[in-house]
Motif scaffolding. Structure first.
Motif, PDB file in Angstrom:
ATOM      1  N   PHE B 240      41.682  47.775  41.693  1.00 38.20           N
ATOM      2  CA  PHE B 240      41.761  47.812  43.583  1.00 38.20           C
ATOM      3  C   PHE B 240      41.702  46.623  43.984  1.00 38.20           C
ATOM      4  N   LYS B 241      40.981  46.130  43.484  1.00 37.42           N
ATOM      5  CA  LYS B 241      40.601  44.842  44.031  1.00 37.42           C
ATOM      6  C   LYS B 241      42.483  43.564  44.674  1.00 37.42           C
ATOM      7  N   LYS B 242      42.840  44.349  43.571  1.00 42.93           N
ATOM      8  CA  LYS B 242      44.363  43.957  44.242  1.00 42.93           C
ATOM      9  C   LYS B 242      44.899  44.262  45.091  1.00 42.93           C
ATOM     10  N   VAL B 243      45.048  46.023  45.557  1.00 47.88           N
ATOM     11  CA  VAL B 243      45.547  47.015  46.397  1.00 47.88           C
ATOM     12  C   VAL B 243      44.438  45.789  47.792  1.00 47.88           C
ATOM     13  N   LEU B 244      43.837  45.505  47.328  1.00 46.02           N
ATOM     14  CA  LEU B 244      42.865  44.978  48.826  1.00 46.02           C
ATOM     15  C   LEU B 244      43.296  44.320  49.483  1.00 46.02           C
ATOM     16  N   ALA B 245      43.811  43.312  48.656  1.00 46.53           N
ATOM     17  CA  ALA B 245      44.214  41.940  48.717  1.00 46.53           C
ATOM     18  C   ALA B 245      45.675  41.810  49.384  1.00 46.53           C
ATOM     19  N   THR B 246      46.956  43.041  49.552  1.00 40.19           N
ATOM     20  CA  THR B 246      47.746  43.088  49.714  1.00 40.19           C
ATOM     21  C   THR B 246      47.202  42.897  51.117  1.00 40.19           C
ATOM     22  N   PRO B 247      48.540  42.412  52.416  1.00 40.97           N
ATOM     23  CA  PRO B 247      48.830  42.398  53.669  1.00 40.97           C
ATOM     24  C   PRO B 247      48.103  43.863  54.295  1.00 40.97           C
ATOM     25  N   ALA B 248      49.003  44.751  53.765  1.00 44.47           N
ATOM     26  CA  ALA B 248      48.750  45.997  54.309  1.00 44.47           C
ATOM     27  C   ALA B 248      48.266  47.217  53.330  1.00 44.47           C
TER      28      ALA B 248
END
Lengths: 342, 342
Positions: B240-248
């Motif tokens: 989820f850290k990757k998901v949260l790094a996403t612009p959207a």
DNA sequence: GTGAAAGCGCTAACAT
DNA sequence: ATGTTAGCGCTTTCAC
């Protein structure tokens, strides 16, 4: 109606007694007939009637488990480990939670006995810290296995426990060698064995290394008797925030249980105190709480799963080798499980 | 040796048959003699032999509990609630954990039946999501109570469950009214009923309010089949850290369970994303994990304790009023338990 | 309404 | 080594 012993006997061309022997005392029957009987048993899918069997005082393949709080993850891990090994051996457990109620403990025990349980396993029985431990000074008709209790077994009783001392001492030694002073032991107000032991150990340690009172103090969580309830987290949180605001705030703390350790972690985070750099915290038990919190809590591992397995295996051993002389007391040492808070 | 029915009979000056009647069918004996017998029973502290009784097909005062994972706090709460009400009624539980193993489920069930359990309570049985549910299309000699299973009971079977829909829907509605977009449903990869239901509900919601795919997406935790193990926390965290790094990145997320919700909380904290101000997160179950984490997790309360009590009370009711026509299905609604993350 | 007695299905003591 | 049989303690017909 289901298949009975006489059906099997007829099928194998023997008497019911022989079938019974094949089941209960196979050596007593010649291997030729035994095989015939065995094949008749499996062919007919015969299973002895549980109650007829119990009526004649055979094994009932059931053991009673008394857990103080079956809902607590600490107990759950032990109970689950016991259940795993027993049920896979065809032995089923009765599970009862008796909390602090010694009356319930007595009643459940009597009911277990009435059902001819092959053994009773009591995990921290309510009367454990009491003068008149229910299981002491009493002869039961089945072995009693006391788990994590600090008494000397007698008669056909056994004790399986984890010794908290090595883990606690290991932490104390670390505090000293890494110079994590002031140190604080943070306990509840109740005089449980577990809390008493830690106090005694601290005293011993202070004496041995001439640690001053200022450098090693005991703090009791005020206004809270039951520190094993979930709200212990938030009580500790509120209380410990004050402790951390103190000028001589601790550099390291051992909490009385993991709920309390969790509360300390939150308090530190809110105050911007870095764990473990500015405050080292250690819990005790090693339940899923310590493994899933953040940062993962360094804790004294009481090896509940191993304890449960040992208790269950001990029972299976007693049962399979009734003549073997067993150790009465089985102790495994605790140790620090290093994670991210110490 | 203990006291038998004939001792009581002698004491009361009646036959054993009469004593037996007083115990099992009190109306069948005149109140005068009944009282004499009753006093003889209590005076002598007589308790019927469990096995002799079972041999004659009476109640055995035992019920079998099958729990997929007795170690999981979710199951523990249900089991414990059941145990509390039953044991206080003198009914004892056999507890077995069968995990995902349908063979074990079958074996344990057969063994329970052999012991004449008065009922069997199966909590999310392994074969539940399977085409051939073990308890379906089969007649058992005792009532079967299926807990949190999504099938239609038949014959002498019952279902007690918590309906996840109201809680999930409540969250969806909140997301919309508070404009918490983009919204994300974060699930495991396995096609469990629970995950499927949430997906279906999301689809319904999107359609109803014309929510775009961009504003409401489903993310599956990759490379992880068993999302109910403790390491789901850390897998989720990493992922989820990757998901949260996403612009959207999402503004609100509903996690498939509380372990996953915990992982999200930690990821957000490490990235300096404020919960709930910048990211709202909701879990599901309401176990001690959600109550002791920080900040306390807003979660969909599945009311496991109530469910357990309902199942146990239903059994007691069936037993005490065999002629009463019972509801076959008992459903209680879930709801959001508002804490600090949403 | 109550008692006598026949099982329930198995184990174990005693015979063979 | 195997068979015969008497219980284990209760419930439940069947008489009275």
């Amino acid at each position: 109606m289901s298949i009975k012993i006489r059906d099997v006997a007829k099928l194998a061309g023997v008497s019911t007694a022989t079938v019974s022997r094949v089941i209960n005392d196979p050596e007593k029957v010649r291997s030729g007939t035994r095989q015939r009987v065995e094949s008749a048993i499996s062919k007919s899918n015969y299973k002895p009637n549980y109650f007829a069997r119990g009526l004649n005082n055979g094994f009932t393949d059931s053991v009673g488990i008394l857990a103080a709080y079956a809902i607590n993850p600490y107990f759950t891990e032990i109970v689950n480990a016991i259940e795993q090994v027993l049920s896979r051996n065809g032995v089923y457990i009765y599970l009862c939670s008796c909390e602090t109620n010694t009356e319930l403990e007595k009643r459940y025990t009597e009911d277990f006995l009435e059902r001819n349980t092959d053994a009773i396993i009591a995990i921290e029985s309510p009367s454990m810290n009491t003068v008149d431990n229910y299981f002491l000074n009493k002869q039961f008709k089945c072995p009693i296995i006391l788990v994590n209790q600090h008494i000397e077994p007698f008669g056909d009783n056994y004790v399986v426990r984890c010794d908290q001392e090595p883990g606690v001492w290991e932490m104390f030694e670390q505090v000293r060698s890494r110079n994590l002073f002031p140190f604080c032991l943070f306990l509840g107000k109740d005089a449980s064995y577990s809390f008493l032991l830690k106090e005694a150990l601290l005293k011993k340690w202070k004496k041995k290394y001439h640690v001053s009172d200022k450098d090693a103090q005991i703090i009791h969580l005020e206004k809270m008797r039951d520190t094993s309830g979930e709200d212990a987290v938030w009580h500790t949180h509120d209380y410990f925030k004050k402790v951390l605001a103190t000028p001589a705030r601790p550099r390291a703390v051992l909490a009385g249980n993991e709920l309390m350790a969790l509360g300390i972690l939150v308090a530190a985070r809110e105050l911007g105190i870095a764990v473990p750099e500015e405050l080292a915290v250690v819990g005790i038990d090693n339940t899923l709480l310590s493994r899933t919190c953040s940062p993962p809590l360094t804790t004294i591992d009481l090896h509940m799963k191993d304890i449960g397995q040992m208790a269950a295996n001990l029972y299976m051993d007693i049962r399979k080798n009734p003549d073997k002389k067993q150790e009465k007391v089985h102790i495994i040492p605790s140790n620090l499980s290093y994670r991210k808070t110490f």
